[in-house]
Design a protein around this motif. Structure first.
Motif, PDB file in Angstrom:
ATOM      1  N   GLU A  81      -6.518   0.473  -6.266  1.00  0.00           N
ATOM      2  CA  GLU A  81      -6.122  -0.061  -4.956  1.00  0.00           C
ATOM      3  C   GLU A  81      -5.695  -1.527  -5.072  1.00  0.00           C
ATOM      4  OE1 GLU A  81      -5.727   2.013  -2.697  1.00  0.00           O
ATOM      5  OE2 GLU A  81      -7.291   3.529  -2.667  1.00  0.00           O
ATOM      6  N   MET A  82      -6.446  -2.293  -5.886  1.00  0.00           N
ATOM      7  CA  MET A  82      -6.116  -3.717  -6.042  1.00  0.00           C
ATOM      8  C   MET A  82      -4.757  -3.898  -6.709  1.00  0.00           C
ATOM      9  SD  MET A  82      -9.568  -5.767  -7.000  1.00  0.00           S
ATOM     10  CE  MET A  82     -10.790  -4.578  -7.479  1.00  0.00           C
ATOM     11  N   VAL A  83      -4.505  -3.101  -7.761  1.00  0.00           N
ATOM     12  CA  VAL A  83      -3.220  -3.196  -8.461  1.00  0.00           C
ATOM     13  C   VAL A  83      -2.079  -2.855  -7.503  1.00  0.00           C
ATOM     14  CG1 VAL A  83      -1.792  -2.125 -10.259  1.00  0.00           C
ATOM     15  CG2 VAL A  83      -4.153  -2.777 -10.768  1.00  0.00           C
ATOM     16  N   LEU A  84      -2.249  -1.786  -6.724  1.00  0.00           N
ATOM     17  CA  LEU A  84      -1.208  -1.383  -5.773  1.00  0.00           C
ATOM     18  C   LEU A  84      -1.022  -2.460  -4.699  1.00  0.00           C
ATOM     19  CD1 LEU A  84      -2.041   2.418  -5.377  1.00  0.00           C
ATOM     20  CD2 LEU A  84      -0.010   1.428  -6.453  1.00  0.00           C
ATOM     21  N   GLY A  85      -2.128  -3.079  -4.270  1.00  0.00           N
ATOM     22  CA  GLY A  85      -2.044  -4.147  -3.278  1.00  0.00           C
ATOM     23  C   GLY A  85      -1.255  -5.340  -3.803  1.00  0.00           C
ATOM     24  N   LEU A  86      -1.555  -5.715  -5.045  1.00  0.00           N
ATOM     25  CA  LEU A  86      -0.839  -6.850  -5.639  1.00  0.00           C
ATOM     26  C   LEU A  86       0.640  -6.515  -5.841  1.00  0.00           C
ATOM     27  CD1 LEU A  86      -3.536  -8.031  -8.200  1.00  0.00           C
ATOM     28  CD2 LEU A  86      -2.788  -9.213  -6.132  1.00  0.00           C
ATOM     29  N   ALA A  87       0.903  -5.276  -6.277  1.00  0.00           N
ATOM     30  CA  ALA A  87       2.293  -4.844  -6.453  1.00  0.00           C
ATOM     31  C   ALA A  87       3.024  -4.897  -5.110  1.00  0.00           C
ATOM     32  CB  ALA A  87       2.333  -3.433  -7.034  1.00  0.00           C
ATOM     33  N   GLY A  88       2.324  -4.454  -4.044  1.00  0.00           N
ATOM     34  CA  GLY A  88       2.926  -4.479  -2.716  1.00  0.00           C
ATOM     35  C   GLY A  88       3.173  -5.895  -2.221  1.00  0.00           C
ATOM     36  N   SER A 136       9.083   6.332   9.842  1.00  0.00           N
ATOM     37  CA  SER A 136      10.168   7.112  10.444  1.00  0.00           C
ATOM     38  C   SER A 136      10.308   6.896  11.936  1.00  0.00           C
ATOM     39  CB  SER A 136       9.950   8.600  10.191  1.00  0.00           C
ATOM     40  OG  SER A 136       9.863   8.824   8.814  1.00  0.00           O
ATOM     41  N   PHE A 137       9.173   6.819  12.634  1.00  0.00           N
ATOM     42  CA  PHE A 137       9.258   6.764  14.089  1.00  0.00           C
ATOM     43  C   PHE A 137       9.109   5.357  14.642  1.00  0.00           C
ATOM     44  CE2 PHE A 137       7.827  11.086  13.074  1.00  0.00           C
ATOM     45  CZ  PHE A 137       8.865  11.801  13.670  1.00  0.00           C
ATOM     46  N   LEU A 138       8.329   4.521  13.967  1.00  0.00           N
ATOM     47  CA  LEU A 138       8.116   3.171  14.496  1.00  0.00           C
ATOM     48  C   LEU A 138       8.956   2.132  13.764  1.00  0.00           C
ATOM     49  CD1 LEU A 138       4.231   3.329  14.918  1.00  0.00           C
ATOM     50  CD2 LEU A 138       5.993   3.952  16.557  1.00  0.00           C
ATOM     51  N   GLY A 139       9.670   2.575  12.745  1.00  0.00           N
ATOM     52  CA  GLY A 139      10.564   1.675  12.021  1.00  0.00           C
ATOM     53  C   GLY A 139       9.861   0.508  11.361  1.00  0.00           C
ATOM     54  N   PHE A 140       8.615   0.758  10.926  1.00  0.00           N
ATOM     55  CA  PHE A 140       7.859  -0.327  10.298  1.00  0.00           C
ATOM     56  C   PHE A 140       8.120  -0.346   8.804  1.00  0.00           C
ATOM     57  CE2 PHE A 140       3.951  -1.948   8.257  1.00  0.00           C
ATOM     58  CZ  PHE A 140       3.889  -3.193   8.854  1.00  0.00           C
ATOM     59  N   ASN A 141       8.861  -1.354   8.355  1.00  0.00           N
ATOM     60  CA  ASN A 141       9.049  -1.505   6.922  1.00  0.00           C
ATOM     61  C   ASN A 141       9.440  -2.941   6.627  1.00  0.00           C
ATOM     62  OD1 ASN A 141       9.049  -0.670   4.290  1.00  0.00           O
ATOM     63  ND2 ASN A 141      11.197  -0.068   4.318  1.00  0.00           N
ATOM     64  N   PRO A 142       8.454  -3.846   6.743  1.00  0.00           N
ATOM     65  CA  PRO A 142       8.758  -5.268   6.576  1.00  0.00           C
ATOM     66  C   PRO A 142       9.380  -5.529   5.218  1.00  0.00           C
ATOM     67  CG  PRO A 142       6.392  -4.891   6.906  1.00  0.00           C
ATOM     68  CD  PRO A 142       7.040  -3.566   6.908  1.00  0.00           C
ATOM     69  N   TYR A 193       3.944  -8.379  -4.155  1.00  0.00           N
ATOM     70  CA  TYR A 193       5.092  -8.915  -4.908  1.00  0.00           C
ATOM     71  C   TYR A 193       6.386  -8.278  -4.413  1.00  0.00           C
ATOM     72  CZ  TYR A 193       7.821 -10.786  -8.713  1.00  0.00           C
ATOM     73  OH  TYR A 193       8.761 -11.477  -9.426  1.00  0.00           O
ATOM     74  N   PHE A 194       6.376  -6.946  -4.332  1.00  0.00           N
ATOM     75  CA  PHE A 194       7.565  -6.231  -3.844  1.00  0.00           C
ATOM     76  C   PHE A 194       7.343  -5.884  -2.368  1.00  0.00           C
ATOM     77  CE2 PHE A 194       7.035  -5.073  -8.359  1.00  0.00           C
ATOM     78  CZ  PHE A 194       8.225  -5.572  -8.868  1.00  0.00           C
ATOM     79  N   ILE A 195       7.456  -6.928  -1.519  1.00  0.00           N
ATOM     80  CA  ILE A 195       7.137  -6.754  -0.096  1.00  0.00           C
ATOM     81  C   ILE A 195       7.908  -5.588   0.514  1.00  0.00           C
ATOM     82  CG2 ILE A 195       7.364  -7.829   2.184  1.00  0.00           C
ATOM     83  CD1 ILE A 195       5.215  -9.196   0.885  1.00  0.00           C
ATOM     84  N   GLU A 196       9.158  -5.411   0.078  1.00  0.00           N
ATOM     85  CA  GLU A 196       9.981  -4.358   0.706  1.00  0.00           C
ATOM     86  C   GLU A 196       9.435  -2.959   0.436  1.00  0.00           C
ATOM     87  OE1 GLU A 196      10.722  -6.428  -1.677  1.00  0.00           O
ATOM     88  OE2 GLU A 196      12.307  -5.744  -3.027  1.00  0.00           O
ATOM     89  N   TYR A 197       8.588  -2.844  -0.617  1.00  0.00           N
ATOM     90  CA  TYR A 197       7.971  -1.542  -0.895  1.00  0.00           C
ATOM     91  C   TYR A 197       6.505  -1.514  -0.452  1.00  0.00           C
ATOM     92  CZ  TYR A 197      12.118  -0.753  -3.737  1.00  0.00           C
ATOM     93  OH  TYR A 197      13.409  -0.614  -4.153  1.00  0.00           O
ATOM     94  N   GLY A 198       6.116  -2.486   0.368  1.00  0.00           N
ATOM     95  CA  GLY A 198       4.710  -2.608   0.783  1.00  0.00           C
ATOM     96  C   GLY A 198       4.138  -1.328   1.385  1.00  0.00           C
ATOM     97  N   LEU A 199       4.923  -0.709   2.267  1.00  0.00           N
ATOM     98  CA  LEU A 199       4.437   0.502   2.932  1.00  0.00           C
ATOM     99  C   LEU A 199       4.323   1.660   1.945  1.00  0.00           C
ATOM    100  CD1 LEU A 199       3.611   1.551   5.746  1.00  0.00           C
ATOM    101  CD2 LEU A 199       5.943   2.386   6.009  1.00  0.00           C
ATOM    102  N   GLY A 228       4.542  -8.986   6.636  1.00  0.00           N
ATOM    103  CA  GLY A 228       4.834  -8.355   5.342  1.00  0.00           C
ATOM    104  C   GLY A 228       3.610  -8.167   4.476  1.00  0.00           C
ATOM    105  N   LEU A 229       2.608  -9.033   4.680  1.00  0.00           N
ATOM    106  CA  LEU A 229       1.421  -8.954   3.822  1.00  0.00           C
ATOM    107  C   LEU A 229       0.330  -8.041   4.375  1.00  0.00           C
ATOM    108  CD1 LEU A 229       1.023 -12.611   2.531  1.00  0.00           C
ATOM    109  CD2 LEU A 229       1.531 -10.574   1.188  1.00  0.00           C
ATOM    110  N   MET A 230       0.553  -7.507   5.581  1.00  0.00           N
ATOM    111  CA  MET A 230      -0.479  -6.669   6.200  1.00  0.00           C
ATOM    112  C   MET A 230      -0.905  -5.516   5.294  1.00  0.00           C
ATOM    113  SD  MET A 230       0.657  -6.079  10.122  1.00  0.00           S
ATOM    114  CE  MET A 230      -0.342  -4.684  10.577  1.00  0.00           C
TER     115      MET A 230
END
Lengths: 99, 208
Positions: B169-176, B48-54, B178-184, B137-139
């Motif tokens: 955590e690993m599953v969520l990491g892999l999902a993130g 919201s404040f730093l606009g981070f959403n690769p 793949y769907f980079i836009e939902y990484g955060l 995006g992969l951070m």
């Protein structure tokens, strides 16, 4: 081997020796200081108990160096493992009988 | 000759020694709950404040101007969350160890930390390399992936349940990844929600 009538080994009469064996039964190797921390005993006390177990050939010693510091690790010998298992079995039998 | 109750105490002693010398059980559910809350707050601030959403791997960075102001803020924010979470974990573990009549710093703790450090350092260095190349995006997905690996790896030295948390955590990491836009979002689910739920579970299961 000094066995008590009901299968309890004399070497395991002391709770500290029992503690040493328990730690070595579940961890491959353990160093002197780690054992000291868990048992909360003095150097001399621990050393004498370990010596007793070494004498029975229940515990083996592995000396090495980490850099320049000497590091002594202890492990359970097959003989020690067998004796400890027998002791556990005897304890188990005792509970079964009284329960 | 020992009495029967002495032998019963022997059994308790054997059990406790085996447990204490092989497993780190001073981890508190509260650490998980609070770490999760910090992470959720952090993700909210970042979004919201730093606009981070690769939205893609390269996150439209100008080569050579990678460490811009916003990225600095993100890194500082991440470090603050990390320090708060680790500090909280140390505080509650100390309390719990004290209650159990144990010392927090022993062979079991050292082994746990040493094993945890390997995947975390490897992952941390990889993330720094990616930042230096502008692949922001992969951070978030990679922090989840390596954290999950670390948890999975150390679960045999502490509560078994950490294995499941590691897998999640690993599953969520892999999902993130793949769907980079939902990484955060995946990051918030993994470090936030999963930690809170896990903390509540541990608290009710082992601390009451």
């Amino acid at each position: 081997m000094k066995l008590l009538i009901n299968g309890f080994h004399k070497a395991f009469e002391s709770r500290i020796r029992l503690g040493i064996m328990s730690a070595l039964a579940i961890n491959d190797k353990f160093d002197f200081n780690a054992l000291k921390e868990f048992l909360e005993v003095t150097d001399g006390n621990l050393a004498s108990h370990i010596k007793a177990l070494e004498k029975e050939e229940f515990v083996g010693v592995e000396k090495s160096f980490i850099g320049k510091k000497p590091n002594t690790k202890y492990f359970m010998t097959p003989k020690g493992k067998k004796a400890f298992e027998n002791h556990l079995k005897a304890l188990e039998n005792l509970i079964k009988k009284s329960g | 000759m020992k009495e029967e109750q002495d032998y019963l105490r022997d059994i308790t002693e054997i059990r406790s020694m085996m447990e204490r010398s092989s497993k780190f059980l001073s981890l508190s559910g509260w650490s998980g709950i609070l770490a999760g809350i910090y992470a959720l707050a952090g993700a909210y601030i970042a979004y919201s404040f730093l606009g981070f959403n690769p939205a893609d791997l390269e996150y439209r960075q100008v080569p050579g101007e990678i460490l811009n102001f916003d990225l600095w803020k993100i890194v500082v924010l991440a470090l603050i969350i990390l320090i708060l979470a680790v500090g909280t974990a140390i505080y509650f573990s100390q309390q719990k160890a004290h209650k159990r009549g144990e010392r927090i710093w022993n062979a079991t703790t050292r082994r746990l930390l040493a094993h945890m450090a390997v995947p975390l350092i490897a992952g941390g260095l990889l993330i720094l390399i990616l930042i230096s190349k502008g692949w922001l995006g992969l951070m978030a997905p990679l922090t989840l992936l390596f954290y999950g690996l670390a948890l999975y790896h150390i679960s045999r030295f502490t509560y078994d349940e950490l294995k499941t948390l590691g897998l999640i955590e690993m599953v969520l990491g892999l999902a993130g990844a793949y769907f980079i836009e939902y990484g955060l979002l995946f990051w918030a689910l993994g470090f936030g929600l999963a930690h809170v739920l896990y903390g509540i579970f541990i608290h009710y299961r082992y601390e009451r």
